[in-house]
Design an enzyme around this catalytic site. Structure first.
Site, PDB file in Angstrom:
ATOM      1  CG  HIS A 284      -2.204   1.238   8.655  1.00 18.38           C
ATOM      2  ND1 HIS A 284      -1.556   0.976   7.529  1.00 18.38           N
ATOM      3  CD2 HIS A 284      -3.214   0.334   8.661  1.00 18.38           C
ATOM      4  CE1 HIS A 284      -2.195  -0.148   6.897  1.00 18.38           C
ATOM      5  NE2 HIS A 284      -3.207  -0.326   7.601  1.00 18.38           N
TER       6      HIS A 284
ATOM      7  CD  GLU B   5      -1.338  -0.430   3.670  1.00 21.07           C
ATOM      8  OE1 GLU B   5      -2.219  -0.929   3.410  1.00 21.07           O
ATOM      9  OE2 GLU B   5      -1.003   0.330   4.753  1.00 21.07           O
TER      10      GLU B   5
END
Lengths: 296, 386, 296, 386
Positions: free
Chosen positions: A250, A211
């Protein structure tokens, strides 16, 4: 075969008497995991889930049960202490589910564990599962997994389930699935896990789920370029549509500037031969194509 | 959590880092008094959580206390729009009035955590004043990185290295070491995720002074940094994002009309990617988080509903530590009677998915169950073409 | 042969422009040590002692001279920084002469150096000398040494010179003499050095000079008992007449209670076969007797 | 450097460690006032740098402020002689007046640096109140040791281990963790070489309180602990030793008449061993240190000469970083004309030994050069038998 866990894995659950701890310990037992005990300070001598003994400390749990893996479900403020306790007691595999552990704590924890030879998965991760060994140490829904020969490694939690679900739907089983966790500092990197999969004779290919943020995917690409991993790799990077400068959960994009972009990560992995799934909806299809190419 | 410049500078000063003399003012009269104390010539800086203040007129150089008062009056109570803000800008509640100084050299200095190394890292450059991204693009060779060993902390030899590499003279180099040492101590003590001093200047007298200061405290550590938590200024944040933050929900407001309710940041981003690839626009990024119970889920849903652009909701939950039934109950709890018609496209998989589906089917809400994300895109299309 | 240093050792002097640095760098050069440079921040580009180049940093010194050892003469308040700088620049052997380095600093320094694979001798030590290689990195008077096959390892500075003097007077040459330093935390222990001497084919016997305080001599005895060192050992422990509870210079007797006593140390070493010299005045005579036994 | 109990407790309290309520008094009237504030019943403790105060009458339990005043009057201005002091004792300049408390359990707690491990270590025992050496001899199995990793510091799990091993109940165990964490932080922050709390008590209310406190700051770190350095009380130390300490000289007063002037602690001890093995008694342990210049050596020699028991001097210098000529010049500088007859037995070896010998030979002092220590013993014997 598998990595990290196998039929000899004996698991204790730190924080077993908490809501999440009890719930997931039950799920792990139902899956077939060899949960040999739990730890909650002050609750030693009792049992939970009918028969699982609870200990006051990890050391006592290890002494009594011969545990060689631990999974941690405690609040973030106590997570560092709990990981350190597990390593101090000699547990070689520590899996921390807890999210929100302050990064400053992780600076010390990762060093402490490394010095003691302990492998840490997480924090803020779904854990590790090896369907072939009926060993699930984590919070992933066990029923979506099937034994097989594709390894899965991911920074994400639920996106991993999505990937596994698609693989299983496509008839592709998994050797081991590892969620390394989404926090800035985690115990184990893509590189570590790719290295283990490379050495596992029964893992034929790996699905890597990255990601935006950080440079962990680029480090994986470097590792592949250097010859550390040579099996087929299917990769997907989440966050292609995320607006820059905003922190998406996050994912942190500060340190590394443009390197944190999904496009840069996709490019780095494609350059070393990874097959890129265009979106997370096509992980299963992409993997099928790659594996068909292998057997064809 | 971001601090304002004046808060960051007060924190810096308490650690012994040199900052310009000055004071914060929330009225023009206060600004006048601070400027008088400083002797008239000074700079009036709007206190907002956004970069690009200078180009947006948020930083004003004045030469008398009267002018300082006027500048403060022009800024206070307005909303400043910069390249980094929303179109409606951020409110200016305070200005920082500071002495000006004769600058010989402008440096960039940042401290952050390097996730791969698992340790803090100091980033420095002689090209201070420019944004670090700009330096990275235009002259990456001017960016210096020094990893800090957490046992020994920042060391004088590292400061000497940076001084040499940035071309500081002996006096400035000597002055730099205690300043960087103090900044590192602050960074660790206060659980910072970032300290950025840009520019850190060398004055004509070879003093090292933090002319600007950005300090971000790691949200996950606020529980043990109560003094920092008190410095939060919610007026600077998007109202919905601020509310989310207060509740501990990871929420980012976006431009579309598809409200997204997803568990896990990765799946949430992947869901957004798919929605957008199909030609729709997500109204938000949202991670309901791991251990959400029904009441918290309800709060989350209310957050999504509060955004007036939201026309439909896409729920994508893969139960793990989160349970589908908890999510379902939260949705039922949150949805007001008058909005029962809003379409909710729901995909549940994993932990307690069947019970979750049952809860929703029994709720009387407008539920569109789907099996996978491609089917979700189809339902979106169907709903969009009446 | 020798341990730690040999003919390829290229030494830089950190703090070379200070009074002690210049004096002892001169002495080292006179002894024959290959002193290739010095470091004093802000004095880079100059030279001292006629021809030795001075650099601003250890990194520059290493880059320019290929130095592989460093000796440190800087005040105690800056010693930790200096050792860390040397290790950061990749110097594999760091010898710190400075006394009075705060123990708290040494906690971090020893870990930092260990992680980077650097060997630290000291602090508060006389250094290392190998007479056969004309390599002296330290402050010991070079002229008392003679090439030979007896190793010397000591916690003391001047008592080492005394021992070496007696050995040389008795016609016994030295392979390498190592002063490990008298501070509570030092980089290298008796055990480390005995291990090196054990592996050095040209060291036939070792003289070990201990003193009251701590348990380092007992650890050496344990190491010998475990077979880590099997050559003849001559040992002397200073401080037999020291009144208990008083701190004699750098000797600390707090942690370990009676184990810190000279009598306990003597006993532990005697039990594993060391020949004990009754006082420091009889080191040479004792060594002669032991070596005579060897050749006889 | 040792702190007084009251100083140690103030330091502890500033780190959040619980100590009994009380106050320090340097006059009986002050003691009365503190006792009044505490409600009369209290304990009056002589503030001296020596253990064994209780048995020596330095700790008095009183039940009224009037009694507290009397106890203070009886202690202040006297010299307390304990098993650990010289026969003439140490002066009592202050008393600590403290509340008494109901104690359920007495623990021992110490923090020090373990040289072999290169890290701090916590020593604890349920056998509090006894000296640690006593526990070590009588019940070594009751001594617990916990090594502290310097990166992560003292951790709650270590506190839980200690609590279990010492048999604390749940409430006391919970109270122990923050107290030990604070003590460790103090130990590191303040460059302590030892923190010893004996006893650390569990009160009836399950509070953890430091009933006594010994804190020693590492002398080598005093340069960066100015606040600690100011707490030094030289009145508590042997006058010569205190003077030596002030000058940074390692000097310990002993009982004999042979003044020893040696460089290096090891050689100094070895020299003492030889002197004593030959039937003589050293007047002191003394290490002139490494980088001594003539003026400092002179100060050192004056220190030795100030001890009236010294009848002759044995100089044993093996030049390394110290140079024999510097030592020689120092001796010449220090020796007053009227004591030129005092025999000085000198052995110089190593750096600049020839020049050193020449300086002494030319000085007019009573020099007995020797080649080795055995010869030194012979000279001592010859001088002793007239």
């Amino acid at each position: 075969m598998s990595i990290l866990v196998d039929g000899n894995t004996r698991v204790i659950v730190q924080g077993i008497t908490g809501r999440q701890g009890t719930f997931h310990a039950t799920q792990m037992l139902e899956y077939g995991t060899n949960v040999v005990g739990g730890v909650t300070p002050g609750r030693g001598g009792t049992t939970v889930i009918d028969k699982v003994p609870v200990f006051d400390s990890v050391q006592e749990a290890v002494d009594e049960t011969g545990a060689n893996a631990s999974i941690i479900y405690v609040p973030a403020s106590g997570a560092a202490d709990t990981m350190l306790e597990a390593a101090d007691a000699g547990i070689p595999l520590i899996i921390c589910i807890t999210e929100g552990v302050p990064p400053r704590d992780m600076i010390g924890v990762t060093r402490y564990l490394r010095e003691r030879g302990a492998t840490l998965i997480g924090p803020n991760c779904p854990g590790v599962i090896s369907p072939g060994h009926q060993c699930k140490i984590g919070i992933m829904p066990g029923e979506i997994h099937r034994p097989g020969s594709v390894g899965v490694v991911s920074r994400s939690g639920t996106l991993t389930y999505e990937a596994v679900h698609q693989l299983t739907q496509a008839g592709i089983g998994q050797s081991t699935c590892v969620g390394i966790g989404g926090d800035p500092i985690v115990g184990t990197s893509f590189v570590d896990i790719l290295g283990l999969f490379a050495a596992d004779p029964e893992t034929e290919a790996v699905v890597l789920i990255g990601e935006i943020g950080g440079t962990k995917e680029q480090e994986a690409a470097e590792f592949i370029r250097a010859g550390g991993y040579t099996k087929p790799l299917i990769a997907v990077i989440a966050g292609q549509s995320a607006p820059p400068g905003k922190r998406m959960g996050h994912a942190g994009a500060i340190i590394t500037g443009t390197a944190a972009l999904a496009s840069e990560k996709t490019k780095a992995l494609a350059e070393v031969g990874a097959v890129i799934a265009p979106t997370a909806g096509e992980i299963g299809a992409t993997a099928s194509r790659v594996l068909a190419g292998l057997s064809g | 959590m971001k601090l304002h410049e004046y808060q960051a500078k007060e924190l810096l000063a308490s650690y012994g880092v040199q900052v310009p003399e000055g004071g914060v003012a929330s009225t023009p009269a206060e600004a006048n008094r601070v400027a008088q104390r400083l002797g008239g010539t000074c700079v009036v800086k709007a206190q907002v959580h956004a970069g690009g203040r200078g180009k947006a007129g948020g930083i004003r150089l004045v030469s008398t206390a009267q002018e300082a008062e006027q500048a403060a009056a022009a800024l206070l109570g307005t909303r400043l729009v910069t390249a980094q803000t929303d179109p409606d800008g951020v409110p200016v509640g305070r200005v920082l009035v500071e002495q000006t100084m004769e600058v010989e050299q402008e440096l960039y200095l940042g401290i952050l955590i390097d996730g791969s190394a698992g340790s803090p890292v100091v980033i420095a450059s002689r090209a201070g004043g420019m944004e670090i991204e700009e330096i990275a693009t235009e002259s990456p060779e001017l960016i210096l990185r020094v990893a800090i060993d957490p046992v020994v902390g920042f060391q004088p030899f590292q400061s000497r290295y940076l001084s040499r590499a940035m071309g500081l003279n002996a006096d400035a180099a000597k002055a730099l070491t205690p300043q960087l040492t103090a900044l590192y101590r602050l960074f660790m003590d206060r659980d910072c995720s970032m300290v950025e001093i840009n520019p850190l200047v060398v004055t004509k007298e070879q003093r090292i002074v933090a002319l600007d200061a950005k300090v971000t405290i790691d949200d996950s550590a606020l529980f043990r940094q109560p003094a920092m938590a008190e410095l939060r200024d919610l007026s600077q944040e998007n109202r919905l994002e601020a509310t989310a933050l207060e509740k501990g929900i990871a929420y980012v407001k976006l431009d579309g009309d598809v409200g997204c309710l997803v568990n896990g940041a990765g799946l949430a981003m992947a869901t957004m990617d798919i929605v957008r690839a199909a030609g729709f626009d997500p109204a938000n990024f949202l991670d309901v988080g791991g251990g959400a119970d029904p009441e918290r889920v309800a709060e989350t849903v209310r957050l999504v509903l509060e955004d007036p652009s939201v026309k439909r909701i896409l729920v994508n939950v893969f139960g793990g530590i989160a349970r589908c039934d908890d999510i379902a109950r939260g949705i039922v709890l949150a949805m007001p009677k008058e909005r029962r018609e809003m379409p909710i496209i729901v995909r549940f998989l994993g932990t307690n998915k069947e019970e979750g589906k049952r809860v929703l089917q029994d709720s009387g809400l407008t539920i569109h169950p789907i099996a996978d994300l491609n089917e979700g895109v189809e339902v979106l299309r169907r709903l969009a073409t009446p």
